[in-house]
Design an enzyme around this catalytic site. Sequence first.
Site, PDB file in Angstrom:
ATOM      1  N   GLY A 171       0.832  -1.202   0.000  1.00  0.00           N
ATOM      2  CA  GLY A 171       0.000   0.000   0.000  1.00  0.00           C
ATOM      3  C   GLY A 171       0.864   1.250   0.000  1.00  0.00           C
ATOM      4  O   GLY A 171       2.075   1.184  -0.211  1.00  0.00           O
ATOM      5  N   ASP A 175       3.183   4.365   0.846  1.00  0.00           N
ATOM      6  CA  ASP A 175       4.369   4.517   1.704  1.00  0.00           C
ATOM      7  C   ASP A 175       4.963   3.147   2.037  1.00  0.00           C
ATOM      8  O   ASP A 175       4.646   2.160   1.391  1.00  0.00           O
ATOM      9  CB  ASP A 175       4.030   5.344   2.948  1.00  0.00           C
ATOM     10  CG  ASP A 175       3.458   6.712   2.583  1.00  0.00           C
ATOM     11  OD1 ASP A 175       3.923   7.289   1.587  1.00  0.00           O
ATOM     12  OD2 ASP A 175       2.534   7.172   3.269  1.00  0.00           O
ATOM     13  N   ASP A 185       2.634   0.755  -7.369  1.00  0.00           N
ATOM     14  CA  ASP A 185       1.725   1.762  -7.918  1.00  0.00           C
ATOM     15  C   ASP A 185       0.693   2.249  -6.908  1.00  0.00           C
ATOM     16  O   ASP A 185      -0.204   3.014  -7.265  1.00  0.00           O
ATOM     17  CB  ASP A 185       1.036   1.242  -9.187  1.00  0.00           C
ATOM     18  CG  ASP A 185       1.056   2.293 -10.284  1.00  0.00           C
ATOM     19  OD1 ASP A 185       1.402   3.451  -9.967  1.00  0.00           O
ATOM     20  OD2 ASP A 185       0.726   1.973 -11.426  1.00  0.00           O
ATOM     21  N   HIS A 214      18.003   4.170  -7.964  1.00  0.00           N
ATOM     22  CA  HIS A 214      18.364   3.248  -6.884  1.00  0.00           C
ATOM     23  C   HIS A 214      18.101   1.795  -7.312  1.00  0.00           C
ATOM     24  O   HIS A 214      18.969   0.930  -7.190  1.00  0.00           O
ATOM     25  CB  HIS A 214      17.558   3.597  -5.634  1.00  0.00           C
ATOM     26  CG  HIS A 214      17.759   2.640  -4.491  1.00  0.00           C
ATOM     27  ND1 HIS A 214      18.594   2.903  -3.432  1.00  0.00           N
ATOM     28  CD2 HIS A 214      17.235   1.414  -4.251  1.00  0.00           C
ATOM     29  CE1 HIS A 214      18.576   1.882  -2.595  1.00  0.00           C
ATOM     30  NE2 HIS A 214      17.743   0.957  -3.072  1.00  0.00           N
ATOM     31  N   GLU A 215      16.895   1.548  -7.827  1.00  0.00           N
ATOM     32  CA  GLU A 215      16.541   0.166  -8.200  1.00  0.00           C
ATOM     33  C   GLU A 215      17.433  -0.349  -9.322  1.00  0.00           C
ATOM     34  O   GLU A 215      17.818  -1.526  -9.328  1.00  0.00           O
ATOM     35  CB  GLU A 215      15.064   0.088  -8.616  1.00  0.00           C
ATOM     36  CG  GLU A 215      14.085   0.444  -7.506  1.00  0.00           C
ATOM     37  CD  GLU A 215      14.307  -0.317  -6.215  1.00  0.00           C
ATOM     38  OE1 GLU A 215      14.768  -1.473  -6.258  1.00  0.00           O
ATOM     39  OE2 GLU A 215      14.052   0.261  -5.139  1.00  0.00           O
ATOM     40  N   HIS A 275      20.478  -1.886  -8.067  1.00  0.00           N
ATOM     41  CA  HIS A 275      20.327  -3.310  -7.737  1.00  0.00           C
ATOM     42  C   HIS A 275      20.389  -4.153  -9.010  1.00  0.00           C
ATOM     43  O   HIS A 275      21.021  -5.214  -9.046  1.00  0.00           O
ATOM     44  CB  HIS A 275      18.978  -3.571  -7.060  1.00  0.00           C
ATOM     45  CG  HIS A 275      18.879  -3.031  -5.663  1.00  0.00           C
ATOM     46  ND1 HIS A 275      19.851  -3.243  -4.706  1.00  0.00           N
ATOM     47  CD2 HIS A 275      17.901  -2.293  -5.056  1.00  0.00           C
ATOM     48  CE1 HIS A 275      19.476  -2.663  -3.571  1.00  0.00           C
ATOM     49  NE2 HIS A 275      18.305  -2.064  -3.765  1.00  0.00           N
ATOM     50  N   HIS A 299      22.521  -2.755  -0.920  1.00  0.00           N
ATOM     51  CA  HIS A 299      22.378  -1.507  -0.162  1.00  0.00           C
ATOM     52  C   HIS A 299      23.699  -1.062   0.440  1.00  0.00           C
ATOM     53  O   HIS A 299      24.479  -1.877   0.921  1.00  0.00           O
ATOM     54  CB  HIS A 299      21.324  -1.674   0.933  1.00  0.00           C
ATOM     55  CG  HIS A 299      19.934  -1.642   0.389  1.00  0.00           C
ATOM     56  ND1 HIS A 299      18.909  -2.376   0.921  1.00  0.00           N
ATOM     57  CD2 HIS A 299      19.417  -0.970  -0.663  1.00  0.00           C
ATOM     58  CE1 HIS A 299      17.808  -2.145   0.223  1.00  0.00           C
ATOM     59  NE2 HIS A 299      18.095  -1.297  -0.742  1.00  0.00           N
TER      60      HIS A 299
END
Lengths: 88, 570
Positions: free
Chosen positions: B77, B79, B100, B294-295, B298, B304
């Site tokens: 959901g 945040d 999303d 950021h993604e 990966h 990280h």
Amino acid sequence: APLQSQPQVRVTFPGELVSSISDDELAESYLERFGYISKRSRSNTHVSISKALLQMQKKLGLNETGELDQSTMEAMKTPRCGVPDVGN
Amino acid sequence: FQTFEGDLKWDHNDITYRVLNYSPDLDGDIIEDAFRRAFKVWSDVSPLTFTQIYSGEADIMILFGSDDHGDPYPFDGKDGLLAHAYPPGEGVQGDAHFDDDEFWTLGTGVVVKTRFGNANGAVCQFPFKFNGRSYSSCTSEGRTDGLLWCSTTTDYDKDKKYGFCPSELLYTYGGNSDGDKCVFPFIFDGESYDACTKEGRSDGYRWCATTDNFDKDKKYGFCPNRDTAVIGGNSQGDPCVFPFVFLEKTYNSCTSNGRDDRRLWCATTSNYDTDRKWGFCPDQGYSLFLVAAHEFGHAIGLEHSTVRDALMYPMYSYIEDFQLHSDDIEGVQYLYGSGTGPHPSPPMPTTESPDVSDKTTTTVTTSPTTTTEVVPVDPTTDACKVKAFDAITEIEGQLHFFKDGKYWKASSARPGAIKGPLKISDTWPALPSVIDTAFEDLLTKKIFFFSGRRFWVYTGTTVLGPRGLEKLGIGKDVEKIVGSLQRGRGKVLLFNGDKYWRLDVKTQVVDKGYPRDTEDAFAGVPINAHDVFLYKENIHFCKDQFYWRMTPRRQVDQVGYVKYDILNCP
């Protein structure tokens, strides 16, 4: 501004994810989700949580207290990437 | 920095990516631009390159989804978790998923890209002034058709610049209707619908039919979110409805009443008390660019980081002027090396350079200790050795490839059979050696050639020209025309990269209302294409040695090499 303050009404909005879990439960779930404790070792013992908290605090550059302090709780509530910090 | 266990990395540097779907929060162009910029963050400091493809399996498949979205790691959901990505490898490995249920922006609030109007697709400026009043969201004020619009400057009264806001009454995205608008009411499963619906889907996306009967026609598209679409609550994506009634009071804007966390919300029907439909009002949102960068870290093999200011730190924070941290740079260069940086320069010859005005050079090193010998190569004797042609066009059913005073002919009936090189001056003596674009008018069989600001018209062996582009009604700021596209009925589109005009071949003047933005009408192709041509009814945009093929319905369905896929070189 209103001339006199009105009593604030709080409404429970349908569909809202109202968190009924305690800070301890939230912390355990966070530590497990991001790889600091495994499901197997989640035995609710204070010692294992404290060790995992220390590891998390070190990893995220927080004060290393091993306690569930305010800054650690705030960090756990900060939006973030879903990839675990530890392990695969 | 950290890398994945075993230093997982790609075994090739030319990485491909594919965007599988789009978020209703942002225009597709803005999403693609955010991804392009996010990849550039990494390609600027490594030898990696990232190329978007539009079909088939890419190394990095990108999707938006919510909750359970097809892998074992559901989102949560609004945040909390924003996105996740997998380390390099086959299958789901390397893929990036974005939640999303978040509100995707560029980090500073709703981004509303307009369509139509007179602002060339600029974004809305909020607040803006109209008829002396200030507006903080799109409005239908001043119109009788109910369409939402905004000003793209802060003062409509002064500047008169406007465009239409995202709305299902204007267009849809995805689906199978090529962007057609919704048709209301429409029939689905025997029921009539007057608005976009989530019925029939489990992923929560709002859709509509683009004909009046989905059951019969099966034509549909997804509804773009309006700028007032709510996030979360129990009406994700539905627009706020103003005014609405809450505890018997009327509200004309979002409110935090009823809550003790100061978050603004609104009702999505006119009466909360009876319908209890609500959601949070749009906030600053999360920067898709920052989260994607950021993604993608990966996806190329970085774990990280423990450095708080590094991009690969797991928590989100908005940064206005983003610069990649040295920790991230060390990480990617640990895996792939340093590359040539953002602006690679050609290698410098170690001996005096020969005249290369009309030739490229190949450097041959005979041994590590001897002087480097520079051997000139003339690529124009072999079409398969030409890196990029000046122009490609179909004349009398044969593709013509122009380069530096020469041209080749290739028949689509006999793939691989290339005739040439032939001299341009032997066939069309009036032409210069560099042709920017050419087209054959399908009605009159006249051939138009463009070079710089001049153009020629050949009818058989008779030539008219050169004449200046201004004769066509094209402004003096346009240096050249790089592409042309026959549209039937005596119309041809002329391109100069980011702009295009529609030429009436009979009157030889461009139509009113042009130029228009290439990216608005031809989404998904490079706007700096150096050639555009029609071949087998498909539109081809060329950049360097590659082409982007667009179907007549303007969907990019293939990216390939001119040399191998069109010229059929071995």
